[in-house]
Design an enzyme around this catalytic site. Structure first.
Site, PDB file in Angstrom:
ATOM      1  N   GLU A 121      62.504 128.929 -15.749  1.00  0.00           N
ATOM      2  CA  GLU A 121      62.909 129.800 -14.650  1.00  0.00           C
ATOM      3  C   GLU A 121      63.723 128.983 -13.651  1.00  0.00           C
ATOM      4  O   GLU A 121      63.308 127.863 -13.315  1.00  0.00           O
ATOM      5  CB  GLU A 121      61.699 130.397 -13.932  1.00  0.00           C
ATOM      6  CG  GLU A 121      62.147 131.384 -12.848  1.00  0.00           C
ATOM      7  CD  GLU A 121      60.981 132.029 -12.084  1.00  0.00           C
ATOM      8  OE1 GLU A 121      59.822 131.644 -12.286  1.00  0.00           O
ATOM      9  OE2 GLU A 121      61.267 132.921 -11.282  1.00  0.00           O
ATOM     10  N   GLY A 261      55.532 124.021  -7.766  1.00  0.00           N
ATOM     11  CA  GLY A 261      54.078 124.010  -7.925  1.00  0.00           C
ATOM     12  C   GLY A 261      53.626 124.294  -9.348  1.00  0.00           C
ATOM     13  O   GLY A 261      52.892 123.508  -9.949  1.00  0.00           O
ATOM     14  N   ALA A 262      54.073 125.418  -9.885  1.00  0.00           N
ATOM     15  CA  ALA A 262      53.614 125.809 -11.209  1.00  0.00           C
ATOM     16  C   ALA A 262      54.478 126.947 -11.738  1.00  0.00           C
ATOM     17  O   ALA A 262      55.234 127.554 -10.985  1.00  0.00           O
ATOM     18  CB  ALA A 262      52.159 126.260 -11.150  1.00  0.00           C
ATOM     19  N   GLU A 264      54.594 130.436 -14.458  1.00  0.00           N
ATOM     20  CA  GLU A 264      53.753 131.458 -15.091  1.00  0.00           C
ATOM     21  C   GLU A 264      54.134 131.792 -16.534  1.00  0.00           C
ATOM     22  O   GLU A 264      53.877 132.913 -16.985  1.00  0.00           O
ATOM     23  CB  GLU A 264      53.841 132.737 -14.247  1.00  0.00           C
ATOM     24  CG  GLU A 264      55.209 133.464 -14.275  1.00  0.00           C
ATOM     25  CD  GLU A 264      56.126 133.140 -13.102  1.00  0.00           C
ATOM     26  OE1 GLU A 264      55.963 132.065 -12.513  1.00  0.00           O
ATOM     27  OE2 GLU A 264      57.006 133.962 -12.791  1.00  0.00           O
ATOM     28  N   ASN A 265      54.724 130.871 -17.306  1.00  0.00           N
ATOM     29  CA  ASN A 265      55.100 131.154 -18.690  1.00  0.00           C
ATOM     30  C   ASN A 265      53.992 131.925 -19.410  1.00  0.00           C
ATOM     31  O   ASN A 265      52.826 131.593 -19.286  1.00  0.00           O
ATOM     32  CB  ASN A 265      55.333 129.844 -19.441  1.00  0.00           C
ATOM     33  CG  ASN A 265      56.122 128.844 -18.630  1.00  0.00           C
ATOM     34  OD1 ASN A 265      57.242 129.114 -18.245  1.00  0.00           O
ATOM     35  ND2 ASN A 265      55.509 127.711 -18.340  1.00  0.00           N
ATOM     36  N   GLU A 298      49.668 132.151 -10.463  1.00  0.00           N
ATOM     37  CA  GLU A 298      50.298 132.146 -11.794  1.00  0.00           C
ATOM     38  C   GLU A 298      49.582 133.130 -12.712  1.00  0.00           C
ATOM     39  O   GLU A 298      50.215 133.826 -13.506  1.00  0.00           O
ATOM     40  CB  GLU A 298      50.301 130.745 -12.407  1.00  0.00           C
ATOM     41  CG  GLU A 298      50.901 129.649 -11.538  1.00  0.00           C
ATOM     42  CD  GLU A 298      52.267 129.968 -10.956  1.00  0.00           C
ATOM     43  OE1 GLU A 298      53.014 130.749 -11.572  1.00  0.00           O
ATOM     44  OE2 GLU A 298      52.594 129.450  -9.863  1.00  0.00           O
ATOM     45  N   HIS A 301      50.709 136.632 -12.025  1.00  0.00           N
ATOM     46  CA  HIS A 301      52.047 136.904 -12.555  1.00  0.00           C
ATOM     47  C   HIS A 301      52.006 137.532 -13.950  1.00  0.00           C
ATOM     48  O   HIS A 301      52.970 138.163 -14.371  1.00  0.00           O
ATOM     49  CB  HIS A 301      52.855 135.603 -12.660  1.00  0.00           C
ATOM     50  CG  HIS A 301      53.700 135.287 -11.461  1.00  0.00           C
ATOM     51  ND1 HIS A 301      54.466 136.228 -10.805  1.00  0.00           N
ATOM     52  CD2 HIS A 301      53.939 134.102 -10.823  1.00  0.00           C
ATOM     53  CE1 HIS A 301      55.127 135.634  -9.804  1.00  0.00           C
ATOM     54  NE2 HIS A 301      54.823 134.350  -9.786  1.00  0.00           N
ATOM     55  N   GLU A 320      57.696 137.828  -6.799  1.00  0.00           N
ATOM     56  CA  GLU A 320      57.126 136.761  -5.972  1.00  0.00           C
ATOM     57  C   GLU A 320      56.432 137.291  -4.717  1.00  0.00           C
ATOM     58  O   GLU A 320      55.328 136.874  -4.392  1.00  0.00           O
ATOM     59  CB  GLU A 320      58.185 135.715  -5.624  1.00  0.00           C
ATOM     60  CG  GLU A 320      58.720 134.948  -6.845  1.00  0.00           C
ATOM     61  CD  GLU A 320      57.646 134.252  -7.674  1.00  0.00           C
ATOM     62  OE1 GLU A 320      56.498 134.145  -7.213  1.00  0.00           O
ATOM     63  OE2 GLU A 320      57.958 133.835  -8.810  1.00  0.00           O
TER      64      GLU A 320
HETATM   65  N1  TRP Z   1      57.908 131.343 -10.700  1.00  0.00           N
HETATM   66  C1  TRP Z   1      57.238 130.186 -10.183  1.00  0.00           C
HETATM   67  C2  TRP Z   1      56.132 130.690  -9.285  1.00  0.00           C
HETATM   68  O1  TRP Z   1      56.361 131.215  -8.239  1.00  0.00           O
HETATM   69  C3  TRP Z   1      58.072 129.272  -9.393  1.00  0.00           C
HETATM   70  C4  TRP Z   1      59.272 128.643  -9.984  1.00  0.00           C
HETATM   71  C5  TRP Z   1      60.515 129.090 -10.012  1.00  0.00           C
HETATM   72  C6  TRP Z   1      59.334 127.348 -10.471  1.00  0.00           C
HETATM   73  N2  TRP Z   1      61.372 128.151 -10.499  1.00  0.00           N
HETATM   74  C7  TRP Z   1      60.668 127.081 -10.759  1.00  0.00           C
HETATM   75  C8  TRP Z   1      58.387 126.401 -10.675  1.00  0.00           C
HETATM   76  C9  TRP Z   1      61.071 125.848 -11.230  1.00  0.00           C
HETATM   77  C10 TRP Z   1      58.791 125.191 -11.164  1.00  0.00           C
HETATM   78  C11 TRP Z   1      60.123 124.903 -11.416  1.00  0.00           C
HETATM   79  O2  TRP Z   1      55.000 130.620  -9.602  1.00  0.00           O
HETATM   80 ZN    ZN Z   2      55.379 133.035  -8.320  1.00  0.00          ZN
END
Ligand code: TRP
Ligand code: ZN
Length: 873
Positions: A121, A261-262, A264-265, A298, A301, A320
Site C-alpha cells: 500500500e 506502524g503496520a 492490514e494485508n 489492522e 481493516h 482509515e
Molecule cells: N494501511 C496502513 C494502516 O493504516 C498504513 C499504511 C499505508 C502503511 N501505507 C503504508 C503502513 C506503508 C506501512 C507502510 O494500517
Molecule cells: Zn489503517
C-alpha cells in the site's frame, strides 16, 4: 516537474483481472516473479492497449495465452509496460526479475534483517511485477513461493496454505490461496527463519481460527500482548459490530524495517516490530496501549478496508477514518473512556490541527495529489475519524450500527467511495448528510467557533451565539459552513446542571446543532447566571473560543460534571496564564504567576475522588506545540520559558503533596500489570516525579536516579531516564551512559534512548547528535532509527529552531540523505519545516535557504518535492 493526479479525472479501469497467480522464486541475490493474470476487457472490446504499472523491474518475458510476445507487440518504459493491442479476454504471463536485497525503500519486496517481506500500500505492488496497481481492480490470488529451506524455512502469503513440499538443491515451496478478491495493495509475502507463537480463537459461529505471531527468534517472549490484543479485538468486533473473521488463519509478522506502524494485508498483517513486541522490562505502558490499538486497527481493516475497499486513493479516509474510529472505540471500551478521549484530542491538536494550519493542509478527501504516500496523514486518519464520530453522535449508536450493517449489505466485495458510506448512513437514519459531507470532506482547515453569551436576569433567559469561520486554503478560498454538534451544559453556582428548555429546534438537552455560519440559541428557565461548559467530550474537531474568566475556569476545573471538560477547563486556564507569561517574557518583564492558577492545579492534586489516570492528565500542562500554534509569529523560546516557569511554580508550592503522591504509589517490587488502574498509578507517580525534579532539589534527583536503577519495568525506568536527561550535564551524562550500558543490545529499547536525547532542550544536543549517529546501535537506513534520532530532533521545538539555523541545516542534510533510498521517510522528515511561513524574519531566511537547497537537488523524489514546494508556497 512531477505531475498532479486529480480526483475529477477518475475513470474505471478498461481491463479487469479476475485471477492472479504468482510464482515467486527467491534466490541468493535476486528474485524471479512469474505471473499469470486472467484479464478481460471491461467492455469486451478487442485491440485496446493495456497499460500496466511497474517500477524497478527487469522484464524477462511476456506472453499472451502462452505465446511469447514479439518486441513490436509491447513497449517498456521507466514505469509502464504497454501491451499494444490486447485481446478482450486472455491470460497474460510475465516473468520479471527484482532485487529485494538492494531495495531500501521499504516498498514492494524488500529485505529487513534476514527476512524478506512486502509493503504494497498504496503503490508498492508495481515493484513486484507489472500489474494494474489500483484498488478498484480486485482479483483472487494464488501464490507459490519457493526458496532455500535453511535460510527461509517460513514462507507466507495471504489466505490459506494449500500445499507445500521439498524441491531439489535444498529448496522448498509453499502454495497459498486467498479466496477473497482483493486489490494488489493487500497482497503480502514473507520469507524468513522466524520464531512463532500461536493460539486459537473460536468465532461466534463456532469456527476455530489459528492465530500466529511470527517474530525474530529470541523474541518469542515479547509476542504475548499482541496475541492477547488480537483475541480481544476479534471478540469486540463481533459484539459491537457483528463482524466475524472470515479465513481459517490470521498471521502477524514483526519486521524491523518498516515505513509506518503496520499493514492490514489480507490474513497476513505485517507490523513494525515496535508495534508488536512487548514485555514489561522493555516496553512502556504507552507502548502496550499502542500495540493493542494498532493490532485492533489492522484487524478491524479486515472488514473496513479489505472486504469493502477504496475505489481510488482519494477515498483513503473511507477505510482509515472509519477504522481509526473503530479502534478508538475499542480502546475506550478497554480503558477509561475519558482518559482515552483526552489522549486522542491531545494527539489531534498536536498533529492534525498543526497540519490543518500549515502548508500541507488538505481535506480528509483531497481533490489532488502529487504523491499519494504523502496523504497518510493525521487529517485523513484522525480528522477522518472525528467526522465519523460526528455522524455517530448525530444519529446515535443504534442507527450507526444499522448503517454499518447496510454498508456491508450493499458493498461487500466492492471498491467504493465515501459517498457510498454516507449513503448507507442516510438510508437507515433518514438524515440528509449532503451539506455535512460537502463541508467536512472537501474543505481543509480547522473551523473556529466564536461563542458569546448573554444572561437576561428579568426573563431568566440565557442566549448563546455561535459564529463559525475557517481560514482560506488552496483548494477552497471561501468556505461553506460546517455542520457539527456542540455538546454543552449550563451549571449553577453549586455546579448542578440546569434543565435546557429552548424553542430553537437545534437545541436540546446537552446539545446544540450548528448548521449555518451563525446561530443563536435562547434557553429559558435559567434562574441565575450560569457557567457554560461548551464542546463536551470534544464533540466536533473545531477550535472553540469563549472568553472565560479565570474564576469560571477554576470553577469548571473542579465542578464540571463532564470529566473531559474538567480537563479542558484546566488546559484553558493554563493557556491563559502561559500566554500572560509569554507576553511578559517577550517584554523582558519578570514572570509572575497568578497564585489562583497554581492553587487550582494544587487542589486537583488533593482531590481524593479522582482516579490516578485522570489526575495525571488533569495536572499536565499544555504542550509547547499548542502554545506556539496560537502565535502569529512562532516564539519557541518564550513558550518554553513560560511553561517551565509555571511547572516550577507548581512543583515548588506543592512539593509535599507531590512527594506523598509519589511515595504512596511507588514500589520497586510490585508485580507489573497493564490493568488500567496500574497504568494510571504509574502515570501519576511518574508525573509527580517529573514535577518533583523541577524543584531542583537534590533529594528528588536522587529519587529519579534510584527509580531508574531499581525499577522492574520500562515505564518507570524510562520516565526516570527522561527526567534525568533534562538535568545538569553531569547527571544527564551519567544517566545516558548507564542506560546505554544496560540496553545497548536491545534495538527496540535503544530507539527510546536515541529519541529522548534528541528531544532534549539542552544546548549541547547539536554536538551530541553527531556522536549518536556514529553509535553502533544506530542504523542510518532503518526507518525506526531515522525517526528516533532525526525525527525526534525535528520535533524538538527549542533546539531544532535554534536561532543559528544549525537545526535547519541538519534536517535538510538528512532529508537529502534519506531521500536517496527511502522517499517515503524522507518526505516525513521534510514536514519538519512546516512552520516556515510563521517564523520571524531571521529564522525564516535561514529555513528558506535550506528549503531551496533541497528543491535544487538533482533527482529529488516526488514525495519530498511535493512537501517542500508546498512549504515554500
Ligand atoms: N494501511 C496502513 C494502516 O493504516 C498504513 C499504511 C499505508 C502503511 N501505507 C503504508 C503502513 C506503508 C506501512 C507502510 O494500517
Ligand atoms: Zn489503517
Amino acid at each position: 516537474m512531477p505531475e498532479t493526479v486529480f480526483l475529477k479525472d477518475y475513470k474505471p479501469s478498461a481491463f479487469l483481472i479476475s485471477e492472479t497467480s504468482l510464482d515467486v522464486r527467491i534466490y541468493e541475490e535476486h528474485t524471479r516473479v512469474i505471473s499469470a493474470f486472467k484479464i478481460t476487457n471491461r467492455e469486451n472490446v478487442k485491440g485496446q492497449s493495456l497499460v500496466l504499472h511497474g517500477k524497478a523491474l527487469k522484464l524477462i518475458a511476456v506472453a499472451i495465452d502462452g505465446r511469447i510476445l514479439n518486441a513490436n507487440e509491447f513497449e517498456v518504459s521507466e514505469d509502464e509496460l504497454t501491451i499494444i493491442s490486447a485481446p478482450d479476454a486472455f491470460v497474460l504471463n510475465m516473468e520479471v526479475e527484482i532485487s529485494p536485497e538492494t531495495n531500501k525503500s521499504c516498498e514492494g519486496l524488500y529485505q529487513s534483517g534476514n527476512i524478506l517481506c512486502t509493503q504494497n500500500e498504496p503503490e508498492g505492488f508495481r515493484r513486484i511485477t507489472y500489474c494494474l496497481d489500483r484498488p478498484d481492480v480486485m482479483s483472487v490470488y494464488q501464490t507459490r513461493i519457493e526458496a532455500d529451506k535453511v535460510r527461509f524455512p517460513v514462507l507466507l502469503s495471504n489466505g490459506n496454505p494449500v500445499d507445500r513440499g521439498d524441491l531439489s538443491d535444498g529448496r522448498h515451496f509453499t502454495l497459498w490461496k486467498d479466496p477473497f478478491p482483493k486489490p494488489s495493495y493487500l497482497f503480502a509475502l514473507v520469507a524468513g527463519d522466524l520464531g512463532l507463537v500461536e493460539d486459537r480463537f473460536i468465532t461466534r459461529s463456532g469456527r476455530s481460527v489459528l492465530l500466529q505471531v511470527f517474530v525474530d527468534k529470541g523474541n518469542e517472549d515479547r509476542a504475548g500482548h499482541a496475541l492477547y490484543s488480537l483475541k480481544s479485538a476479534m471478540k469486540w468486533d463481533e459484539d459491537r459490530f457483528g463482524l466475524e473473521y472470515d479465513l481459517d488463519i490470521y498471521m502477524i509478522v514483526a519486521v524491523d524495517a518498516f515505513n509506518m506502524g503496520a499493514m492490514e494485508n489480507k490474513g497476513l498483517n505485517i507490523f513494525n516490530s515496535t508495534c508488536v513486541l512487548a514485555n514489561p522490562k522493555t516496553a512502556t505502558d504507552a507502548t502496550y496501549q499502542r500495540i493493542e490499538s494498532i493490532i485492533a486497527h489492522e484487524y478491524f481493516h479486515n472488514w473496513t478496508g479489505n472486504r469493502v475497499t477504496c475505489r481510488d486513493w482519494f477515498q483513503l479516509t473511507l477505510k482509515e477514518g472509519l477504522t481509526v474510529f473503530r479502534d478508538q472505540e475499542y480502546s475506550c471500551d478497554m480503558m477509561s473512556r475519558t482518559v482515552k478521549r483526552i489522549e486522542e484530542v491531545n494527539y489531534l491538536r498536536n498533529t492534525q490541527f498543526v497540519e490543518d494550519a500549515g502548508p500541507t493542509a488538505h481535506p480528509i478527501q483531497p481533490a489532488s495529489y502529487i504523491e499519494i504516500n504523502n496523504f497518510y496523514t493525521p487529517t485523513v486518519y484522525r480528522k477522518g475519524a472525528e467526522v465519523i464520530r460526528m455522524i455517530h453522535l448525530f444519529i446515535g449508536g443504534k442507527l450507526f450500527r444499522e448503517g454499518i450493517d447496510k454498508y456491508f449489505e450493499l458493498y461487500d466485495g466492492q471498491a467504493v467511495t465515501t459517498e457510498d458510506f454516507i449513503h448507507s448512513m442516510e438510508i437507515v437514519s433518514g438524515v440528509d448528510f449532503t451539506k455535512f459531507k460537502d463541508a467536512w470532506y472537501h474543505q481543509a482547515g480547522t473551523p473556529e467557533v466564536n461563542v458569546e453569551t448573554s444572561y437576561d436576569e428579568s426573563r431568566h433567559s440565557y442566549s448563546i451565539s455561535l459564529k463559525q469561520s475557517c481560514r482560506p486554503t488552496s483548494e477552497c478560498e471561501s468556505k461553506k459552513p460546517y455542520l457539527f454538534p456542540v455538546l454543552f451544559g449550563l451549571l449553577d453556582e453549586k455546579g448542578d446542571e440546569f434543565i435546557i428548555n429552548s424553542e430553537n429546534l437545534g437545541c436540546k438537552q446537552g446539545y446544540m446543532r450548528m448548521n449555518r455560519f451563525e446561530e443563536t440559541f435562547t434557553i429559558t428557565g435559567i434562574s441565575s447566571k450560569p457557567v457554560p461548559s461548551f464542546l463536551r467530550n470534544f464533540s466536533a474537531p473545531v477550535k472553540l473560543n469563549y472568553e472565560y474568566s479565570k474564576a469560571e475556569l477554576i470553577f469548571l476545573f473542579t465542578h464540571d460534571n463532564d470529566a473531559f471538560n474538567r480537563y479542558e477547563a484546566g488546559q484553558r486556564l493554563a493557556i491563559i496564564e502561559l500566554e500572560l507569561l509569554i507576553a511578559a517574557s517577550q517584554k523582558g518583564e519578570p514572570l509572575n504567576v497568578d497564585p489562583r492558577v497554581v492553587d487550582a492545579f494544587g487542589s486537583i492534586l488533593l482531590d481524593e475522588n479522582l482516579d490516578d489516570d485522570l489526575k495525571a492528565e488533569f495536572i499536565s500542562m499544555p504542550s509547547g506545540i499548542v502554545l506556539v500554534e496560537r502565535m502569529d509569529v512562532c516564539d519557541f523560546d518564550s513558550a518554553h520559558v513560560a511553561r517551565e516557569t509555571l511547572i516550577m511554580e507548581l512543583s515548588a508550592k506543592f512539593t509535599e503533596q507531590l512527594k506523598s503522591i509519589y511515595d504512596i504509589r511507588f514500589s520497586f517490587d510490585r508485580n507489573y500489570s497493564v490493568e488500567p488502574q496500574e497504568v494510571g498509578r504509574r502515570a501519576l507517580q511518574n508525573k509527580a516525579l517529573y514535577y518533583l525534579a523541577k524543584t531542583g532539589l537534590r533529594t528528588f534527583e536522587d529519587l529519579a536516579v534510584k527509580q531508574m536503577a531499581e525499577s522492574n519495568n520500562m515505564t518507570d525506568e524510562l520516565a526516570a531516564f527522561s527526567i534525568l536527561c533534562e538535568l545538569e550535564p553531569v547527571v544527564r551524562k551519567k544517566a545516558v551512559n548507564e542506560f546505554y550500558d544496560k540496553w545497548k543490545d536491545d534495538s527496540l529499547v535503544m530507539n527510546n534512548w536515541f529519541a529522548i536525547q534528541a528531544s532534549s532542550s539542552v544546548d549541547s544536543i547539536h554536538i551530541e547528535l553527531e556522536g549518536l549517529e556514529k553509535n553502533s546501535s544506530f542504523d542510518s537506513e532503518n526507518p525506526n532509527k531515522i525517526r528516533s534520532l532525526y525525527g525526534a530532533f525535528m520535533n524538538n521545538l527549542v533546539q531544532f529552531h535554534n536561532e543559528t539555523g544549525r537545526g535547519y541545516k541538519y534536517l535538510a542534510d538528512k532529508v537529502l540523505q534519506v531521500d536517496s533510498f527511502n522517499s517515503n521517510v524522507a518526505a516525513s522528515l521534510s514536514l519538519g519545516f512546516k512552520k516556515y511561513s510563521k517564523l520571524g524574519p531571521n529564522r525564516k531566511l535561514l529555513m528558506e535557504f535550506q528549503l531551496k537547497r533541497i528543491l535544487a537537488h538533482g533527482g529529488l523524489s516526488r514525495d519530498v518535492y511535493e512537501i517542500v514546494s508546498k512549504t515554500l508556497g
